[in-house]
Structure formats: C-alpha cells, structure tokens
Design an enzyme around this catalytic site. Structure first.
Site, mmCIF file in Angstrom:
data_model
loop_
_atom_site.group_PDB
_atom_site.id
_atom_site.type_symbol
_atom_site.label_atom_id
_atom_site.label_comp_id
_atom_site.label_asym_id
_atom_site.label_seq_id
_atom_site.Cartn_x
_atom_site.Cartn_y
_atom_site.Cartn_z
ATOM 1 C CG HIS A 1 -5.657 2.270 5.381
ATOM 2 N ND1 HIS A 1 -5.174 2.924 6.282
ATOM 3 C CD2 HIS A 1 -4.710 1.322 5.403
ATOM 4 C CE1 HIS A 1 -4.056 2.850 6.749
ATOM 5 N NE2 HIS A 1 -3.518 1.713 5.878
ATOM 6 C CD GLU B 1 -3.209 -2.204 7.599
ATOM 7 O OE1 GLU B 1 -2.061 -2.464 7.433
ATOM 8 O OE2 GLU B 1 -3.900 -1.103 7.505
ATOM 9 C CB SER C 1 5.723 -1.285 11.733
ATOM 10 O OG SER C 1 5.524 -0.195 12.008
ATOM 11 N N GLY D 1 2.820 2.574 10.565
ATOM 12 C CA GLY D 1 3.889 3.512 10.266
ATOM 13 C C GLY D 1 4.616 4.285 11.678
ATOM 14 C CE LYS E 1 0.136 3.424 4.756
ATOM 15 N NZ LYS E 1 0.140 3.620 6.122
ATOM 16 C CD GLU F 1 -2.796 5.720 6.932
ATOM 17 O OE1 GLU F 1 -2.802 5.970 5.399
ATOM 18 O OE2 GLU F 1 -1.801 5.284 7.445
ATOM 19 C CG ASN G 1 -1.819 1.201 1.373
ATOM 20 O OD1 ASN G 1 -1.683 2.011 0.431
ATOM 21 N ND2 ASN G 1 -2.232 1.485 2.574
#
Ligand code: PGA
Length: 263
Positions: A103, A175, A221, A181, A15, A105, A13
C-alpha cells in the site's frame, strides 16, 4: 478486455480505524444490510487493524457470515526477532484470506521497497492467502508524464518471480496516490486506461493466460456516488475502499452498486 469471468471484489481497508468493539458493530451492521444475493454477486473482503482480527473472525465464523477476512500488512519472514511485526503464518491461522501488500502508505511512510514487496508476495502465497498488491503514482510522477512507467514498473517488479498460477490468483489494486483520502478520484476512463495497461503488462510478464483471470481493482476516494461509473469500465473488477468503508451503510451501498452481470 472482457470482465465476464471475473467476479467483482470489493475490499474495505479500514487502516488504523475502529477498535475491536467498533469493528464488531460495523460488521454486524453490514451483515444486516447485505443480502445473500449481494454476496452471490460480489466478493467482499474486510481488512481491519490487527487487534480486531480475532474478534471479526469469531463473528464471521459463529454467524456464518460471507465476508472474507483480510489483513492490511504482514512481515515477509515467518517468525523471528522482528519486534512489533506480524507473521503471515499467524494471519493464515486466523483464517485471514487476503492481505494488502505495498500500500502506498506502507511504501511512503514505512519505506517498503519493491524488493520487500516481492518477498511479502511470496510469503503470503506460501501460506495460501491472496495478496492484494497496491501500485500507483504520485502527483509529481503524474505531472511529469511518468504514470505508466511508475505503475507498470511496480507491477513488473512484483510479478517477475511469480509463476503464472500464482499471478492468476493475485489481485492488483491501482491506487493513484494523489487520489487516496483526498476526495479526488481519477476519472473512470483514466482509471480504465491505466488498469487496462496493467492487464497488458500482466499478459507480457506471464506470456498470456494470467491476464484475463487476475482481478484488478481501482482505489482512491471511492464512494457510493462514484462506484457505478468506476465499475462500468471493462477492466475494473472491483475497488479497494478506505474512508468510505468505515461507514457500514456507505460501504453496503458500494457493494450493492458494484454488481453487474459477470457471466
Ligand atoms: P480512500 O483510501 O478510499 O480513503 O481514498 C483508499 C486506500 O488507501 O486503499
């Protein structure tokens, strides 16, 4: 639960990173690094930004590469007055086969609710693509002992309106938000524990048969240095990789170290 029947799925991904020139370079490097045997052992999806999709698709088609094209997002409607949004129908025309949904985000920054996630799942599957449904808890959920409640609640809400066949062909990515991240990863045992609870939840919601077929990923990560441990867990069928997928050499190592005998 045994993972013999499920081929590992490694997803990159990107992003909002890599313009279309950088995307072409990255895919070309990856294609150089991965062998035919690698692609027989794992499925690899790449999820570039929308503006790169056409370039990457052309490269995959022209060079007959075995990467599977993915998108990061789509709108739940097929068309209409939704300025700036992208239709799943258009993605399917571009030979996109996997679309990330929900996701963290998107949920946290863009307010994507469980209800919208349900609609997107339906739209993506209507157009013959595979959703990668993301679920995960925040640090405060975790500290309050609400990880299972939060994650399994998201799974249940997403799956209730799907048929058994539809659930079988989906992917769910666990996740933990605090691991995305941040350089922090759930321990492999912890990830296995929650992912196995997700599989049991899938069994409950579908009364059984989809649970052994559905592919479950871990994300947060993931790097070449921790992939071996993650993939050694029986219920983890692959990974959704953000930062480490931007570097072709690192992502190639992740794909290569994800391989195992899967039947
Ligand atoms: P990360 O992102 O690998 O950079 O933690 C994972 C993701 O958001 O899918």
């Amino acid at each position: 639960m045994s993972n013999e029947l499920r081929k590992p799925l490694i997803s990159g991904n990107w992003k909002m990173n890599h313009n279309h020139f950088e995307a072409i370079q990255c895919v070309q490097k990856l294609a150089y690094l991965l062998t035919k045997e690698d692609f027989s052992a794992v499925d690899v999806t790449i999820h570039p930004p929308f503006t790169d999709l056409r370039s990457v698709q052309t490269l995959i088609d022209a060079d007959e590469l075995r990467f599977i094209l993915g998108a990061q997002h789509c709108h739940e409607a097929d068309s209409g007055a939704f300025t700036g949004e992208v239709s799943a129908q258009f993605l399917a025309k571009l030979h996109v086969r996997y679309v990330i949904v929900g996701h963290s985000e998107r949920r946290q920054i863009f307010g994507e609710t469980d209800e919208v996630v349900q609609q997107k799942l339906a739209t993506i599957q209507k157009h013959g693509m595979t959703p990668i449904l993301c679920v995960g808890e925040t640090l405060s959920d975790r500290e309050a002992g609400r990880t299972h409640e939060k994650v399994l609640g998201q799974v249940r809400s997403a799956l209730v309106k799907r048929t058994v066949e539809q659930v079988k062909s989906m992917v769910i990515a666990y996740e933990p938000i605090w691991a995305i991240g941040t350089g922090k990863t759930a321990t492999a045992e912890d990830a296995q524990h929650i992912i196995s609870a997700i599989r049991q939840e899938v069994a409950l919601v579908t009364s059984g048969p989809a649970a052994s077929a559905i592919r479950l990923q871990y994300g947060g990560s993931v790097k070449a240095s921790n992939i071996g441990e993650i993939m050694s867990q029986p219920d983890i069928d692959g990974v959704l990789v953000g930062g480490a997928s931007l570097d072709a050499a690192e992502f190639a190592r992740i794909c290569q170290r994800s391989q195992r005998s899967w039947g």
